[in-house]
Design a protein around this motif. Structure first.
Motif, short mmCIF file in Angstrom:
data_model
loop_
_atom_site.label_atom_id
_atom_site.label_comp_id
_atom_site.label_asym_id
_atom_site.label_seq_id
_atom_site.Cartn_x
_atom_site.Cartn_y
_atom_site.Cartn_z
N GLY A 180 -1.66 2.69 -7.13
CA GLY A 180 -2.73 3.48 -6.32
C GLY A 180 -3.65 2.72 -5.42
O GLY A 180 -4.52 3.32 -4.90
N ASP A 181 -3.19 1.27 -4.98
CA ASP A 181 -3.98 0.53 -3.98
C ASP A 181 -3.64 1.19 -2.54
O ASP A 181 -2.54 0.57 -2.15
N ARG A 182 -4.57 1.81 -2.16
CA ARG A 182 -4.49 2.31 -0.56
C ARG A 182 -3.99 1.10 0.31
O ARG A 182 -3.52 1.39 1.19
N ALA A 183 -4.68 -0.04 0.12
CA ALA A 183 -4.45 -0.95 1.20
C ALA A 183 -3.14 -1.46 1.11
O ALA A 183 -2.63 -1.96 2.18
N SER A 184 -2.41 -1.48 0.05
CA SER A 184 -0.95 -1.80 -0.10
C SER A 184 -0.05 -0.47 0.59
O SER A 184 0.81 -1.05 1.29
N TRP A 185 -0.50 0.54 0.62
CA TRP A 185 0.17 1.59 1.26
C TRP A 185 0.30 1.05 2.72
O TRP A 185 1.71 1.43 3.29
N ARG A 186 -0.77 0.76 3.42
CA ARG A 186 -0.71 0.48 4.80
C ARG A 186 0.49 -0.83 5.14
O ARG A 186 1.13 -0.93 5.97
N ARG A 187 0.34 -1.74 4.41
CA ARG A 187 1.25 -2.87 4.39
C ARG A 187 2.66 -2.37 3.92
O ARG A 187 3.60 -2.82 4.86
N TRP A 188 2.80 -1.45 3.11
CA TRP A 188 4.36 -1.02 2.99
C TRP A 188 5.00 -0.11 3.84
O TRP A 188 6.05 -0.34 4.08
N TRP A 189 4.08 0.59 4.37
CA TRP A 189 4.63 1.56 5.46
C TRP A 189 3.42 1.71 6.51
O TRP A 189 2.72 2.71 6.90
N PRO A 190 3.41 0.75 7.19
CA PRO A 190 2.49 0.49 8.35
C PRO A 190 2.28 1.59 9.44
O PRO A 190 1.13 1.80 10.10
N ASP A 191 3.78 2.14 9.71
CA ASP A 191 3.52 3.42 10.78
C ASP A 191 3.15 4.75 10.43
O ASP A 191 3.08 5.63 11.02
N LEU A 192 3.33 4.95 8.86
CA LEU A 192 3.05 6.25 8.32
C LEU A 192 1.50 6.53 7.86
O LEU A 192 1.06 5.49 7.51
N ARG A 193 1.37 7.81 8.10
CA ARG A 193 -0.10 8.21 7.71
C ARG A 193 0.27 8.99 6.41
O ARG A 193 1.08 10.03 6.32
N MET A 213 6.79 11.92 0.44
CA MET A 213 7.07 10.62 -0.49
C MET A 213 6.39 10.97 -1.45
O MET A 213 5.32 11.42 -1.74
N GLU A 214 6.96 10.03 -2.68
CA GLU A 214 6.52 9.86 -3.89
C GLU A 214 6.76 8.67 -4.79
O GLU A 214 8.23 8.17 -4.36
N ILE A 215 6.19 8.07 -5.47
CA ILE A 215 6.50 6.95 -6.44
C ILE A 215 6.08 7.71 -7.60
O ILE A 215 4.85 8.05 -7.92
#
Length: 136
Positions: free
Chosen positions: A24-37, A61-63
């Motif tokens: 659930g860490d939103r900062a990680s999402w940007r790192r994992w998928w930098p070009d996706l919103r 997308m889903e985890i």
């Protein structure tokens, strides 16, 4: 059928409820998928997150964190279409889609291994899963 189809799974030897903070860490999402919103469609806590995807791709997308034994299986799914006009030549289209699928599979594996590494940190190989917060 969508052009981008990614499905992967990784076993994490940690209590399932520990996944919520990492996944659930939103900062990680940007790192994992930098070009996706990513727009959260459903935050399921320890069971994962579902998103609507936009940017260079549109789709979902889903985890999903499925409790298994003393840990959980982290499932990663991405179903999307590229926004850019596809190449007209069939061979080039095939190459572009294959490259995109590969890059997104690798991004998913980087994400799942980071979750695994963070939650299993300090656990000896073969030892029981990392315990719930506040337990032995």
């Amino acid at each position: 059928m969508t052009s981008i189809q990614v499905a992967d799974q990784t076993f994490v030897a940690a209590a399932p409820e520990l996944a919520a903070d990492v996944v659930g860490d939103r900062a990680s999402w940007r790192r994992w998928w930098p070009d996706l919103r990513l727009e959260v469609v459903e935050d399921r806590g320890a069971q994962g997150v579902r998103w609507k995807v936009s940017g260079p791709l549109t789709g979902t997308m889903e985890i999903w964190c499925e409790a298994v034994l003393d840990g959980f299986v982290l499932h990663y799914f991405l179903h999307a279409e590229p926004v850019a006009a596809p190449p007209a030549e069939p061979r080039e289209l095939t190459r572009v889609l294959a490259d995109s699928n590969k890059a997104l599979r690798v991004a998913g594996k980087v994400m799942s291994f980071e979750v695994k590494d963070r939650l299993e940190r300090g656990r000896a190989v073969g030892a029981p899963a990392t315990a719930r917060s506040g337990t032995a």
